[in-house]
Scaffold this motif. Structure first.
Motif, PDB file in Angstrom:
ATOM      1  N   UNK A   1       0.811  -4.670  -7.975  1.00 20.01           N
ATOM      2  CA  UNK A   1      -0.421  -4.221  -7.091  1.00 20.01           C
ATOM      3  C   UNK A   1      -0.440  -2.775  -7.962  1.00 20.01           C
ATOM      4  N   UNK A   2       0.360  -2.106  -8.225  1.00 20.77           N
ATOM      5  CA  UNK A   2       0.250  -1.021  -9.586  1.00 20.77           C
ATOM      6  C   UNK A   2      -0.654  -1.339 -10.351  1.00 20.77           C
ATOM      7  N   UNK A   3      -0.443  -2.227 -10.818  1.00 23.95           N
ATOM      8  CA  UNK A   3      -1.279  -3.291 -12.466  1.00 23.95           C
ATOM      9  C   UNK A   3      -2.241  -2.572 -12.093  1.00 23.95           C
TER      10      UNK A   3
ATOM     11  N   UNK B   1       1.096  -0.953   0.057  1.00 24.73           N
ATOM     12  CA  UNK B   1       0.022   0.055  -0.107  1.00 24.73           C
ATOM     13  C   UNK B   1       0.662   1.175  -0.246  1.00 24.73           C
ATOM     14  N   UNK B   2       2.116   1.531   0.523  1.00 21.83           N
ATOM     15  CA  UNK B   2       2.561   2.231   0.951  1.00 21.83           C
ATOM     16  C   UNK B   2       3.665   2.239  -0.732  1.00 21.83           C
TER      17      UNK B   2
ATOM     18  N   UNK C   1       3.119   6.024  -3.435  1.00 21.59           N
ATOM     19  CA  UNK C   1       4.350   6.864  -3.592  1.00 21.59           C
ATOM     20  C   UNK C   1       4.937   6.883  -5.284  1.00 21.59           C
ATOM     21  N   UNK C   2       4.027   5.589  -5.849  1.00 24.24           N
ATOM     22  CA  UNK C   2       3.858   5.172  -7.590  1.00 24.24           C
ATOM     23  C   UNK C   2       2.182   5.790  -8.254  1.00 24.24           C
TER      24      UNK C   2
ATOM     25  N   UNK D   1       1.230  -1.509 -19.509  1.00 26.10           N
ATOM     26  CA  UNK D   1       2.470  -0.765 -19.910  1.00 26.10           C
ATOM     27  C   UNK D   1       3.057   0.092 -18.735  1.00 26.10           C
ATOM     28  N   UNK D   2       1.743   0.001 -18.016  1.00 24.24           N
ATOM     29  CA  UNK D   2       2.033   1.498 -16.687  1.00 24.24           C
ATOM     30  C   UNK D   2       3.353   0.193 -15.685  1.00 24.24           C
ATOM     31  N   UNK D   3       3.402  -1.129 -16.381  1.00 25.87           N
ATOM     32  CA  UNK D   3       4.080  -2.515 -15.470  1.00 25.87           C
ATOM     33  C   UNK D   3       4.990  -3.102 -15.509  1.00 25.87           C
TER      34      UNK D   3
END
Length: 311
Positions: free
Chosen positions: A130-132, A63-64, A68-69, A163-165
């Motif tokens: 997680x970001x993806x 989560x942190x 940040x991302x 594309x983002x990950x």
């Protein structure tokens, strides 16, 4: 190699700077019913991150890292769709009981009003996943409420996540499933579901082909698909982008698939996504003692002493 996002110590020590002085209220989540522990808000104020407080430290780290991302992900998402609007809240928890990202992600609607409460699975030790997952749902908020429930919209959101990950969700690939199931024609028709790997897989491969062989930009593809809506087909997308008749889309795409030497083994069979930069070279270690001739340091000293001129 782990894809986990780990900010440098200076950023980690200053991380409280992106927390709000007062935690925002947690929204009503699509399925999560436990306590929502506020983690922080991204610097641009558009992403509020929460976590299930019963998760171990790895979940809080996910989560942190997401907080940040999040600005980077949002900026890329804006560039895909040509927009810059909307706040969302996201909670990281063991969705469907998984802790490796395979639990997926969800939200309610395909806009920033009904779909701005996003749930993503934690992925211990691999925050890029997680970001993806977050981008897969965030991208659907940009689809005007009429695309993300169709096979074309599902493929589009998965490409955004890729594309983002750097393709952190490679195990979610559906194009190989479509290919080995017989490669049915989902170019001339769109399936009104986001749950069929065959129609989604066809979309994934088709967009790979458009970007690679046809030279189309992903942002142009995304914005054209939103304009076409859920009733639009991949053939119509082809006609919109290239000016060629939509009746030529399936024959040309099929010929390109047939020419692949190994068939389809990923969601990007034509290699359209940008290659990831190589990691920096590992610095060389200290040289071994003694010269390169295999002598030890003691032997070198003895040799020098024996031949050194004396006064």
């Amino acid at each position: 190699m782990s894809r986990a996002l780990k900010p440098p110590p200076a950023i980690r020590r200053a991380s409280k700077a992106w927390r709000l002085s007062t935690a925002p209220p947690a929204p009503a989540w699509p399925s999560y019913t436990g306590a929502s522990s506020y983690v922080g808000t991204s610097p641009n104020g558009r992403v509020h991150v929460f976590v299930d407080p019963t998760l171990p430290a790895e979940g809080l780290q996910n989560a942190t890292d997401l907080a940040l991302d999040a600005d980077r992900i949002v900026a890329l998402n804006d560039s895909f769709f040509g927009t810059s609007t909307g706040e969302v809240s996201v909670i990281v928890f063991a969705l469907n009981g998984a802790t490796d990202g395979t639990g997926g992600a969800d939200h309610m609607g395909c806009d920033y009003q009904s779909g701005n409460a996003i749930e993503v699975d934690c992925s211990f030790g691999d925050s890029a996943r997680v970001g993806a997952l977050f981008e897969a749902e965030l991208s659907e908020c940009n689809m005007g409420g009429n695309l993300c429930g169709a096979s074309t919209g599902e493929g589009l959101s998965r490409w955004c996540a890729t594309l983002v990950s750097g393709n952190a969700l490679s195990d979610f690939a559906t194009a190989p499933t479509w290919f080995y199931d017989g490669a049915a024609n989902w170019v001339d028709q769109t399936e009104p579901t986001d749950g069929d790997p065959d129609s989604t897989g066809c979309t994934m491969a088709f967009l790979s082909w458009l970007m690679s062989d046809m030279g189309e930009s992903f942002s142009g593809i995304a914005q054209a698909m939103v304009s076409l809506g859920e009733g639009g087909t991949l053939a119509q997308l082809y006609e919109t982008l290239t000016g060629d008749a939509c009746s030529n889309a399936w024959p040309k795409f099929s010929a390109a698939i047939a020419a692949l030497p190994f068939g389809i083994t990923s969601d990007d069979p034509f290699g359209s996504s940008s290659p990831q930069p190589a990691p920096p070279p590992v610095p060389p270690g200290p040289p071994p003692p003694g010269p390169e001739f295999g002598l030890t340091l003691a032997e070198v000293i003895d040799l020098l002493s024996a031949n050194w001129p004396t006064s």
